[in-house]
Motif scaffolding. Sequence first.
Motif, PDB file in Angstrom:
ATOM      1  N   ALA B   6       0.836  -1.213   0.000  1.00 47.46           N
ATOM      2  CA  ALA B   6       0.000   0.000   0.000  1.00 47.46           C
ATOM      3  C   ALA B   6       0.861   1.249   0.000  1.00 47.46           C
ATOM      4  O   ALA B   6       0.555   2.227  -0.697  1.00 47.46           O
ATOM      5  N   ALA B   7       1.996   1.211   0.734  1.00 49.28           N
ATOM      6  CA  ALA B   7       2.891   2.373   0.751  1.00 49.28           C
ATOM      7  C   ALA B   7       3.512   2.596  -0.618  1.00 49.28           C
ATOM      8  O   ALA B   7       3.617   3.738  -1.096  1.00 49.28           O
ATOM      9  N   LEU B   8       3.882   1.497  -1.286  1.00 51.11           N
ATOM     10  CA  LEU B   8       4.451   1.615  -2.633  1.00 51.11           C
ATOM     11  C   LEU B   8       3.424   2.189  -3.597  1.00 51.11           C
ATOM     12  O   LEU B   8       3.740   3.045  -4.443  1.00 51.11           O
ATOM     13  N   LEU B   9       2.165   1.757  -3.433  1.00 55.25           N
ATOM     14  CA  LEU B   9       1.101   2.279  -4.299  1.00 55.25           C
ATOM     15  C   LEU B   9       0.892   3.768  -4.066  1.00 55.25           C
ATOM     16  O   LEU B   9       0.728   4.547  -5.013  1.00 55.25           O
ATOM     17  N   ALA B  10       0.959   4.184  -2.767  1.00 54.16           N
ATOM     18  CA  ALA B  10       0.767   5.607  -2.451  1.00 54.16           C
ATOM     19  C   ALA B  10       1.890   6.443  -3.052  1.00 54.16           C
ATOM     20  O   ALA B  10       1.662   7.517  -3.629  1.00 54.16           O
ATOM     21  N   ILE B  11       3.151   5.931  -2.949  1.00 57.31           N
ATOM     22  CA  ILE B  11       4.287   6.689  -3.504  1.00 57.31           C
ATOM     23  C   ILE B  11       4.164   6.770  -5.023  1.00 57.31           C
ATOM     24  O   ILE B  11       4.404   7.819  -5.636  1.00 57.31           O
ATOM     25  N   THR B  12       3.765   5.678  -5.643  1.00 57.48           N
ATOM     26  CA  THR B  12       3.598   5.690  -7.096  1.00 57.48           C
ATOM     27  C   THR B  12       2.520   6.669  -7.522  1.00 57.48           C
ATOM     28  O   THR B  12       2.684   7.416  -8.490  1.00 57.48           O
ATOM     29  N   ALA B  14       1.504   9.356  -5.857  1.00 56.36           N
ATOM     30  CA  ALA B  14       1.969  10.735  -5.652  1.00 56.36           C
ATOM     31  C   ALA B  14       2.920  11.163  -6.762  1.00 56.36           C
ATOM     32  O   ALA B  14       2.838  12.288  -7.279  1.00 56.36           O
ATOM     33  N   THR B  15       3.822  10.244  -7.165  1.00 56.05           N
ATOM     34  CA  THR B  15       4.769  10.585  -8.233  1.00 56.05           C
ATOM     35  C   THR B  15       4.053  10.795  -9.564  1.00 56.05           C
ATOM     36  O   THR B  15       4.383  11.722 -10.316  1.00 56.05           O
ATOM     37  N   ALA B  16       3.056   9.942  -9.837  1.00 61.26           N
ATOM     38  CA  ALA B  16       2.305  10.118 -11.082  1.00 61.26           C
ATOM     39  C   ALA B  16       1.542  11.440 -11.079  1.00 61.26           C
ATOM     40  O   ALA B  16       1.496  12.154 -12.094  1.00 61.26           O
ATOM     41  N   GLY B  17       0.976  11.793  -9.916  1.00 62.57           N
ATOM     42  CA  GLY B  17       0.268  13.069  -9.828  1.00 62.57           C
ATOM     43  C   GLY B  17       1.191  14.252 -10.037  1.00 62.57           C
ATOM     44  O   GLY B  17       0.857  15.199 -10.749  1.00 62.57           O
ATOM     45  N   GLU B  18       2.398  14.180  -9.446  1.00 62.67           N
ATOM     46  CA  GLU B  18       3.347  15.290  -9.630  1.00 62.67           C
ATOM     47  C   GLU B  18       3.810  15.368 -11.081  1.00 62.67           C
ATOM     48  O   GLU B  18       4.056  16.463 -11.600  1.00 62.67           O
ATOM     49  N   MET B  19       3.931  14.219 -11.735  1.00 68.22           N
ATOM     50  CA  MET B  19       4.323  14.249 -13.159  1.00 68.22           C
ATOM     51  C   MET B  19       3.240  14.901 -14.009  1.00 68.22           C
ATOM     52  O   MET B  19       3.542  15.665 -14.938  1.00 68.22           O
ATOM     53  N   ILE B  20       1.968  14.614 -13.674  1.00 67.69           N
ATOM     54  CA  ILE B  20       0.885  15.246 -14.438  1.00 67.69           C
ATOM     55  C   ILE B  20       0.857  16.747 -14.173  1.00 67.69           C
ATOM     56  O   ILE B  20       0.630  17.553 -15.079  1.00 67.69           O
ATOM     57  N   VAL B  21       1.146  17.135 -12.926  1.00 68.74           N
ATOM     58  CA  VAL B  21       1.238  18.573 -12.614  1.00 68.74           C
ATOM     59  C   VAL B  21       2.373  19.220 -13.401  1.00 68.74           C
ATOM     60  O   VAL B  21       2.251  20.352 -13.899  1.00 68.74           O
ATOM     61  N   LEU B  65      -4.924  13.769  -8.019  1.00 63.37           N
ATOM     62  CA  LEU B  65      -4.445  12.386  -7.975  1.00 63.37           C
ATOM     63  C   LEU B  65      -3.415  12.195  -6.869  1.00 63.37           C
ATOM     64  O   LEU B  65      -3.318  11.124  -6.271  1.00 63.37           O
ATOM     65  N   ALA B  66      -2.649  13.237  -6.561  1.00 60.79           N
ATOM     66  CA  ALA B  66      -1.582  13.100  -5.565  1.00 60.79           C
ATOM     67  C   ALA B  66      -2.092  13.234  -4.142  1.00 60.79           C
ATOM     68  O   ALA B  66      -1.426  12.776  -3.220  1.00 60.79           O
ATOM     69  N   MET B  67      -3.262  13.858  -3.941  1.00 59.05           N
ATOM     70  CA  MET B  67      -3.771  13.985  -2.585  1.00 59.05           C
ATOM     71  C   MET B  67      -4.400  12.666  -2.133  1.00 59.05           C
ATOM     72  O   MET B  67      -4.727  11.803  -2.955  1.00 59.05           O
ATOM     73  N   THR B  68      -4.574  12.534  -0.818  1.00 63.53           N
ATOM     74  CA  THR B  68      -5.061  11.258  -0.296  1.00 63.53           C
ATOM     75  C   THR B  68      -6.474  11.341   0.259  1.00 63.53           C
ATOM     76  O   THR B  68      -7.265  10.418   0.068  1.00 63.53           O
ATOM     77  N   ARG B  69      -6.809  12.444   0.959  1.00 59.58           N
ATOM     78  CA  ARG B  69      -8.134  12.510   1.573  1.00 59.58           C
ATOM     79  C   ARG B  69      -9.198  12.808   0.526  1.00 59.58           C
ATOM     80  O   ARG B  69      -8.914  13.449  -0.500  1.00 59.58           O
TER      81      ARG B  69
END
Lengths: 88, 150
Positions: B6-12, B14-21, B65-69
């Motif tokens: 789950a942590a790996l999925l969260a990091i992935t 967040a990184t994908a969201g920052e790339m889209i940004v 996509l990068a946010m969690t809540r």
Amino acid sequence: MIGSALSTSIVVVLLIAAALFVIRLIAGPTLADRVVAMNGLLLVGLVFLAVQAVNTDRNSNLPVLVVVSVVGFVGTAMIARFLRGRKL
Amino acid sequence: MIGSSAALLAITRATAGEMIVLIGSVLILISAIGVIRFPDALTRMHALSKASTLGVSLALAGAALAMTRLDDVMSLAFAAALQAFTNPVAATLLTRATYYANEPAATRSKWLRRLRLAEDVEQTGDDEQQHHNGSDVRHDSGDPGDAPNG
């Protein structure tokens, strides 16, 4: 580490875009050019707020983002009404 | 094991969201270069409205996509949808106001505006045609009187 490099590059790209918009805002010959540059600066600030909210994981300025979207649209529409029938 | 996945999925995510940004920010930079380099107010509006609408929508969607809540995600998605729907409308209003800016208030009727727009479009078509003919004449000006006129 990858996230830090990504956020740094996002901030650099946004700062270059903001500098270009500020140049057009100062040097724009007509009022419409200045409105365009102001709209671009508003969008840059919007993306900057979103990036900061992602980096600090804090949600206290996300309603500001929505409000700034609405206010930017209303302001552009008002300036368009003001500009109509007026010599540039 | 499940927590690590789950942590790996969260990091992935967040990184994908920052790339889209980042992609959205590059689109905003491209629209800023267009605003600097285009020669006219209408072309500057063209550059800003298209590229920057897509850029802001992509950037806000990537942040969502990068946010969690869930409330943050919904707020950012609402802002992205708002930008994607209101930015072309604002650009159209401003373009119409700029295009019809120099005409007096007595001739403000809808049919006159449409007539003037049609005349402008027709005139630019004629200009391109004449430019094409001029380049042809200038091209084979070695033997005058041979080219069919018109």
